[in-house]
Write an enzyme that holds these catalytic residues in place. Structure first.
Site, PDB file in Angstrom:
ATOM      1  N   LYS A 144       0.800  -1.229   0.000  1.00  9.30           N
ATOM      2  CA  LYS A 144       0.000   0.000   0.000  1.00  9.30           C
ATOM      3  C   LYS A 144       0.825   1.267   0.000  1.00  9.30           C
ATOM      4  O   LYS A 144       0.519   2.244   0.682  1.00  9.30           O
ATOM      5  CB  LYS A 144      -0.983   0.014   1.180  1.00  9.30           C
ATOM      6  CG  LYS A 144      -1.841  -1.223   1.295  1.00  9.30           C
ATOM      7  CD  LYS A 144      -2.507  -1.605  -0.025  1.00  9.30           C
ATOM      8  CE  LYS A 144      -3.457  -0.544  -0.525  1.00  9.30           C
ATOM      9  NZ  LYS A 144      -3.972  -0.872  -1.908  1.00  9.30           N
ATOM     10  N   TRP A 193       0.200   1.667  -8.873  1.00  7.20           N
ATOM     11  CA  TRP A 193       0.560   2.773  -9.765  1.00  7.20           C
ATOM     12  C   TRP A 193       1.901   2.484 -10.452  1.00  7.20           C
ATOM     13  O   TRP A 193       2.036   2.667 -11.667  1.00  7.20           O
ATOM     14  CB  TRP A 193       0.639   4.053  -8.948  1.00  7.20           C
ATOM     15  CG  TRP A 193       0.641   5.327  -9.739  1.00  7.20           C
ATOM     16  CD1 TRP A 193       0.427   5.467 -11.087  1.00  7.20           C
ATOM     17  CD2 TRP A 193       0.847   6.647  -9.233  1.00  7.20           C
ATOM     18  NE1 TRP A 193       0.484   6.788 -11.445  1.00  7.20           N
ATOM     19  CE2 TRP A 193       0.743   7.527 -10.331  1.00  7.20           C
ATOM     20  CE3 TRP A 193       1.106   7.154  -7.969  1.00  7.20           C
ATOM     21  CZ2 TRP A 193       0.892   8.911 -10.185  1.00  7.20           C
ATOM     22  CZ3 TRP A 193       1.248   8.523  -7.823  1.00  7.20           C
ATOM     23  CH2 TRP A 193       1.152   9.394  -8.920  1.00  7.20           C
ATOM     24  N   HIS A 246       7.409  -7.591  -2.204  1.00 10.75           N
ATOM     25  CA  HIS A 246       7.329  -6.758  -1.008  1.00 10.75           C
ATOM     26  C   HIS A 246       8.494  -7.043  -0.061  1.00 10.75           C
ATOM     27  O   HIS A 246       8.558  -6.468   1.032  1.00 10.75           O
ATOM     28  CB  HIS A 246       6.015  -7.015  -0.266  1.00 10.75           C
ATOM     29  CG  HIS A 246       4.800  -6.516  -0.996  1.00 10.75           C
ATOM     30  ND1 HIS A 246       4.695  -5.234  -1.501  1.00 10.75           N
ATOM     31  CD2 HIS A 246       3.615  -7.131  -1.313  1.00 10.75           C
ATOM     32  CE1 HIS A 246       3.523  -5.074  -2.083  1.00 10.75           C
ATOM     33  NE2 HIS A 246       2.851  -6.209  -1.984  1.00 10.75           N
ATOM     34  N   ARG A 279       6.172   5.500   0.614  1.00  4.47           N
ATOM     35  CA  ARG A 279       5.113   6.473   0.862  1.00  4.47           C
ATOM     36  C   ARG A 279       5.169   6.910   2.318  1.00  4.47           C
ATOM     37  O   ARG A 279       5.687   6.182   3.160  1.00  4.47           O
ATOM     38  CB  ARG A 279       3.752   5.802   0.566  1.00  4.47           C
ATOM     39  CG  ARG A 279       2.551   6.714   0.593  1.00  4.47           C
ATOM     40  CD  ARG A 279       1.300   5.898   0.276  1.00  4.47           C
ATOM     41  NE  ARG A 279       0.114   6.732   0.158  1.00  4.47           N
ATOM     42  CZ  ARG A 279      -1.109   6.268  -0.045  1.00  4.47           C
ATOM     43  NH1 ARG A 279      -1.308   4.961  -0.129  1.00  4.47           N
ATOM     44  NH2 ARG A 279      -2.137   7.096  -0.141  1.00  4.47           N
ATOM     45  N   LYS A 316      -8.354   6.091  -2.419  1.00  2.00           N
ATOM     46  CA  LYS A 316      -8.209   7.542  -2.569  1.00  2.00           C
ATOM     47  C   LYS A 316      -6.893   7.933  -3.223  1.00  2.00           C
ATOM     48  O   LYS A 316      -6.853   8.768  -4.117  1.00  2.00           O
ATOM     49  CB  LYS A 316      -8.305   8.228  -1.200  1.00  2.00           C
ATOM     50  CG  LYS A 316      -9.698   8.321  -0.627  1.00  2.00           C
ATOM     51  CD  LYS A 316      -9.638   9.154   0.655  1.00  2.00           C
ATOM     52  CE  LYS A 316     -11.016   9.345   1.259  1.00  2.00           C
ATOM     53  NZ  LYS A 316     -10.937  10.169   2.501  1.00  2.00           N
TER      54      LYS A 316
END
Length: 290
Positions: A33, A38, A96, A118, A256
């Site tokens: 996440k 993307w 990951h 992120r 979102k």
């Protein structure tokens, strides 16, 4: 030295033992996440743009996770030693795993790694929503957010601790700029166009001046945007079935994608606490998050 989810423990070991990397391979790395979907969409589109133009892109009818397979959640989950020779070169895979836990063949070859990270607070909230949507249980019975945040602060997080995961790839990118690119989700949000050009250069598929003039870069950025992918029929419905017990709703990969969404769920004292933890853990590495 990392927390491996139990459902992919075997496949992780198979991946570490049996994967044979090629110099031309491309590995997309991330903690869950943090922009994985993307990055998969952009990388696939950059590499395959000569084979299929944007109006013919497989992304229009295929979920990005079906176009770029994950090592531990897909390929090595289905087989102890999957036949990967059928993949056309350059092969694109995702993982990951932390940098130190990657198979030696990845570390010892010239294959390239793109790591995306992120803001950990946004990442935490994104994963919480993802897990709740895919739990199949009454969300009211889920652990309270303060309990989940407590575990997060202790580093108890899939493939974490987060600080170790990020620092491993950060240091690798500083040590070998030809092999590892370290990308921040927030920077990609601010200026996707220049970052797509940079990624194309790194991957060995640079855009020509003609392509730039004809808007090819902007087409890829638009095609791979969250807003665009989220509204495609293939990403609204259906399941990604990886095993009898691991199934994800297609729509759960597109929520979102906002920067700073954590402020809607965490208070300032929680944010300050985590900020201090990250500063302490990352020390003088030079890596920092807003």
């Amino acid at each position: 030295n990392f927390w491996c989810p139990g459902d992919v423990l075997k496949s992780t070991i198979f991946f570490q033992r049996n994967f044979k990397a090629k110099d031309s391979d491309i590995i997309l790395a991330s903690i869950p996440k943090s922009g994985t979907t993307w990055l998969k969409s952009l990388s696939f589109s950059i590499i395959n743009r000569k084979k299929c133009t944007t109006p013919e892109s497989p992304l229009l009818i295929t979920n990005p996770h079906d176009l770029v397979s994950c090592m531990e959640y897909d390929l090595f989950l289905k087989s102890e030693n999957p036949d990967l020779e059928a993949f056309s070169c350059p092969r694109i895979f995702s993982t990951h795993l932390p940098y130190h836990a990657l198979p030696q063949s990845i570390l010892n070859t010239k294959c390239r790694i793109i790591y995306i990270c992120r803001n950990p607070l946004d990442q935490f909230i994104s994963l919480r929503h993802f897990l709740l949507e895919n739990s199949g249980e009454d969300q009211q019975k889920a652990p309270p957010i303060d309990e989940a945040f407590e575990l997060f602060c202790k580093g108890l997080y899939p493939f974490g601790p987060v600080w170790d995961h990020a620092e491993g790839y950060w240091n690798a990118s500083l040590n070998d700029v030809q092999k590892v690119v370290f990308l921040k989700y927030e920077d990609l949000k601010i200026d996707a166009t220049s970052h797509v050009k940079m990624l194309a250069e790194f991957l060995g598929f640079p855009f020509s001046p003609e392509e730039d003039e004809n808007g090819v870069v902007k087409e890829i950025v638009k095609l791979c945007s969250l807003e665009n992918l989220k509204n495609m029929e293939v990403n609204k419905n259906g399941l990604l079935v990886l095993s009898p017990t691991i199934k994800f709703k297609a729509r759960s990969f597109f929520r979102k994608g906002e920067v700073g969404d954590w402020k809607n769920f965490l208070n300032n004292s929680m944010a300050e606490r985590y900020k201090k933890i990250m500063e302490e853990k990352l020390g003088k590495s030079g890596l920092a998050f807003e």
